[in-house]
Design a protein around this motif. Structure first.
Motif, PDB file in Angstrom:
ATOM      1  N   THR A 117       0.830  -1.201   0.000  1.00 33.13           N
ATOM      2  CA  THR A 117       0.000   0.000   0.000  1.00 33.13           C
ATOM      3  C   THR A 117       0.864   1.250   0.000  1.00 33.13           C
ATOM      4  O   THR A 117       0.622   2.198  -0.765  1.00 33.13           O
ATOM      5  N   VAL A 118       1.883   1.271   0.863  1.00 35.00           N
ATOM      6  CA  VAL A 118       2.775   2.429   0.940  1.00 35.00           C
ATOM      7  C   VAL A 118       3.525   2.625  -0.370  1.00 35.00           C
ATOM      8  O   VAL A 118       3.570   3.735  -0.925  1.00 35.00           O
ATOM      9  N   THR A 119       4.133   1.573  -0.885  1.00 30.07           N
ATOM     10  CA  THR A 119       4.964   1.705  -2.084  1.00 30.07           C
ATOM     11  C   THR A 119       4.130   2.044  -3.315  1.00 30.07           C
ATOM     12  O   THR A 119       4.572   2.819  -4.168  1.00 30.07           O
ATOM     13  N   THR A 120       2.930   1.485  -3.423  1.00 29.07           N
ATOM     14  CA  THR A 120       2.091   1.783  -4.586  1.00 29.07           C
ATOM     15  C   THR A 120       1.602   3.225  -4.546  1.00 29.07           C
ATOM     16  O   THR A 120       1.583   3.912  -5.582  1.00 29.07           O
ATOM     17  N   ASN A 121       1.212   3.714  -3.381  1.00 33.94           N
ATOM     18  CA  ASN A 121       0.780   5.115  -3.276  1.00 33.94           C
ATOM     19  C   ASN A 121       1.894   6.081  -3.642  1.00 33.94           C
ATOM     20  O   ASN A 121       1.640   7.173  -4.146  1.00 33.94           O
ATOM     21  N   ARG A 122       3.132   5.690  -3.404  1.00 33.08           N
ATOM     22  CA  ARG A 122       4.263   6.568  -3.711  1.00 33.08           C
ATOM     23  C   ARG A 122       4.611   6.589  -5.195  1.00 33.08           C
ATOM     24  O   ARG A 122       5.416   7.423  -5.630  1.00 33.08           O
ATOM     25  N   THR A 123       4.028   5.700  -5.990  1.00 22.89           N
ATOM     26  CA  THR A 123       4.352   5.666  -7.418  1.00 22.89           C
ATOM     27  C   THR A 123       3.520   6.645  -8.236  1.00 22.89           C
ATOM     28  O   THR A 123       3.762   6.789  -9.438  1.00 22.89           O
TER      29      THR A 123
END
Length: 522
Positions: free
Chosen positions: A441-447
């Motif tokens: 969730t964190v890494t996808t939101n940062r993309t």
């Protein structure tokens, strides 16, 4: 408790209920199918899987609509509507009188409960939201904001895993409390007694043996809706008043009807509000968006399609979404397969009941509660969020291949050791599964930029919904086939459950190596 902490608690309740409504049916789904259809335990897998499939079909069909509502009328309004409707649909499912009615009711629960993407977006936005009653002086740098984001998302997403563990335990304990399926209605009549309240409850629960877990779900939904109203601030700067929703939908319907009669040119003339403003909001980094109405976005298919194409064209975002979809498919398969494995009499466990499954999941929930958040922070601090993805893949999936070894410690006189073994193994794997979901969730939101997150999470929910709709059907057939390969007797002679070993080895290694191939692209 400050405003941010209260909002996180309310958002945790929303995430917990999303999981409760999805997997709470698992402990008794097979027994519900057996009762309605009068079939054997070994043949119940595909029919039980349809409860999860119908739920995910409903969730997938409405995911984009809930994303639109959240973008236009606000995250808070969307979550409150979803929770109220989910509670009503849950009551309908608990009082279903036939298998077909139960399938439709489950689909309605999923359709109302399609705000997974909204809750993920709010979790990320909490780290950057300016709370009036919160001192934000300690959050000064972008790095500190990202650390706060990691902790908030980790806490909120951990509630999903709590729900996946605790919900089946609670639902299994509450399902069929009078043992109507085993003892029959005649037994219920003998225990009603002279007390009017007791007799009324017995008659109600004998007619609807699976009402209690769904009644609890409805009460929790409505309680969570109140918490959202009181504790969660609106995280988008400007949104349209929900009081105009009825008028907007009437105008939207009229515009669709008018377009069916008019030519394409006339359709553009009848457009009351320019659509370019909504489309430009995705290209801009200004988060202060203001939509005229839901008609602005949904009136033109090109707006939605171009936004989704823009998100999908980002290679990093696309790979993260595929990883999330695949892992969602894997976990729903594991969660669906576990009760089917437990209730079968061909696994060397003698055929566990709903209450036994509830005890297993309760014990694993204790293990999870003790270790989940600390383990997640420890992994992120030492290996980073991408290291958390790798560990979540390997230690959250591959150990399920060891489930069949529970037969080694099972005896007819004492099944507690085998139940404890299953609880320990399940609790440990759930800790790492939760770490994966929090980190993805964190890494996808940062993309993606902040302006794209709601749509991106809606797209993620649609893909995950399709995965979770197809997965239970596949694993239901797979488990029914594998478990039919064994024929255990009631003696204490240990016979290797080949079918159980084949079932779990297939799930573990196909899932593990598929995820390994995807994670290499992140």
């Amino acid at each position: 408790m400050n405003e941010r902490a209260a909002g996180v608690v309310a958002l945790c309740s929303v995430t917990f209920l999303q999981a409760y409504l999805l997997v709470g049916v698992f402990p008794y789904a097979a027994f519900m199918a057996i009762q309605f259809l009068q079939i054997q335990e070994e043949h119940a897998g595909p029919y039980a899987a349809l409860f999860a499939t119908s739920f995910m079909i409903g969730r997938t069909m409405t995911a984009h609509l809930w994303g639109l509502l959240a973008d236009v009328y606000g995250r808070k309004f969307a979550m409150m509507c979803s929770l109220v409707g989910s509670g009503l649909a849950s009551m309908w499912f608990g009082m279903a009188n036939s298998y077909n009615q139960a399938i439709v009711a489950r689909g309605m629960i999923g359709a109302w409960n399609s705000i997974v993407g909204v809750s993920k977006t709010v979790a990320t936005e909490f780290a950057f939201h300016n709370f009036d009653n919160c001192n934000n002086q300690n959050v000064e740098t972008h790095e500190q904001q990202q650390q706060l984001e990691t902790r908030i998302v980790g806490r909120v997403m951990s509630m999903r895993a709590y729900g996946f563990l605790v919900a089946p335990a609670i639902a299994g304990f509450l399902a069929d409390p009078l043992d109507v399926r085993e003892k029959g209605v005649a037994y219920i009549s003998s225990v009603e007694g002279n007390n009017w309240l007791r007799a009324s409850c017995c008659k109600l629960l004998s007619k609807y043996p699976y009402l209690l877990p769904n009644l609890l779900g409805a009460v929790l939904c409505w309680t969570s809706a109140v918490m959202v109203y009181l504790c969660i601030p609106e995280t988008i700067p400007q949104c349209r008043s929900f009081q105009l929703l009825g008028t907007d939908f009437v105008q939207w319907g009229r515009s669709i009807f008018a377009r069916l009669k008019c030519s394409e040119s006339e359709d553009h003339v009848n457009t009351s509000i320019p659509l370019t403003e909504a489309d430009a909001s995705f290209a801009s980094h200004n988060s202060a968006r203001q939509y005229g109405s839901i008609q602005n976005i949904s009136k033109s298919d090109s707006i939605s399609s171009s936004s989704l194409k823009l998100i999908w064209s980002r290679r990093k975002t696309r790979n993260h979404l595929i990883a999330y979809w695949l892992y969602s498919l894997i976990i729903i398969n594991i969660d669906e397969a576990f009760p089917l494995y437990c209730i079968s009499r061909n696994t060397g466990l003698g055929g566990l009941q709903e209450h036994d499954i509830g005890k297993i999941l309760s014990a694993s929930g204790v293990i999870f509660a003790i270790g989940q958040y600390k383990v997640y922070l420890l992994i992120c601090d030492h290996f980073g969020v991408y290291g958390s993805l790798d560990l979540g893949c390997w230690l959250g999936v591959l150990p399920v291949a060891l489930f069949p070894l529970a037969f080694l410690v099972y005896t007819n006189e004492n099944k507690n050791w085998s139940m404890l073994y299953l609880a320990l193994l399940s609790g440990v794997t759930k800790i790492f599964q939760s770490a994966f979901f929090s980190s993805i969730t964190v890494t996808t939101n940062r993309t993606v930029p902040a302006e794209m997150r709601s749509r991106m999470n809606a797209l993620g929910s649609i893909g995950a919904g399709i995965s979770k709709a197809v997965g239970p059907l596949i694993v239901g057939v797979w488990m029914a086939f594998c478990l039919s390969l064994d024929d255990q007797d009631d003696s204490d002679n240990k016979v290797l459950p080949f079918g159980s070993l084949l079932a779990w080895l297939g799930i573990a290694f196909v899932s593990g190596f598929s995820m390994f191939a995807i994670l290499r692209s992140l």
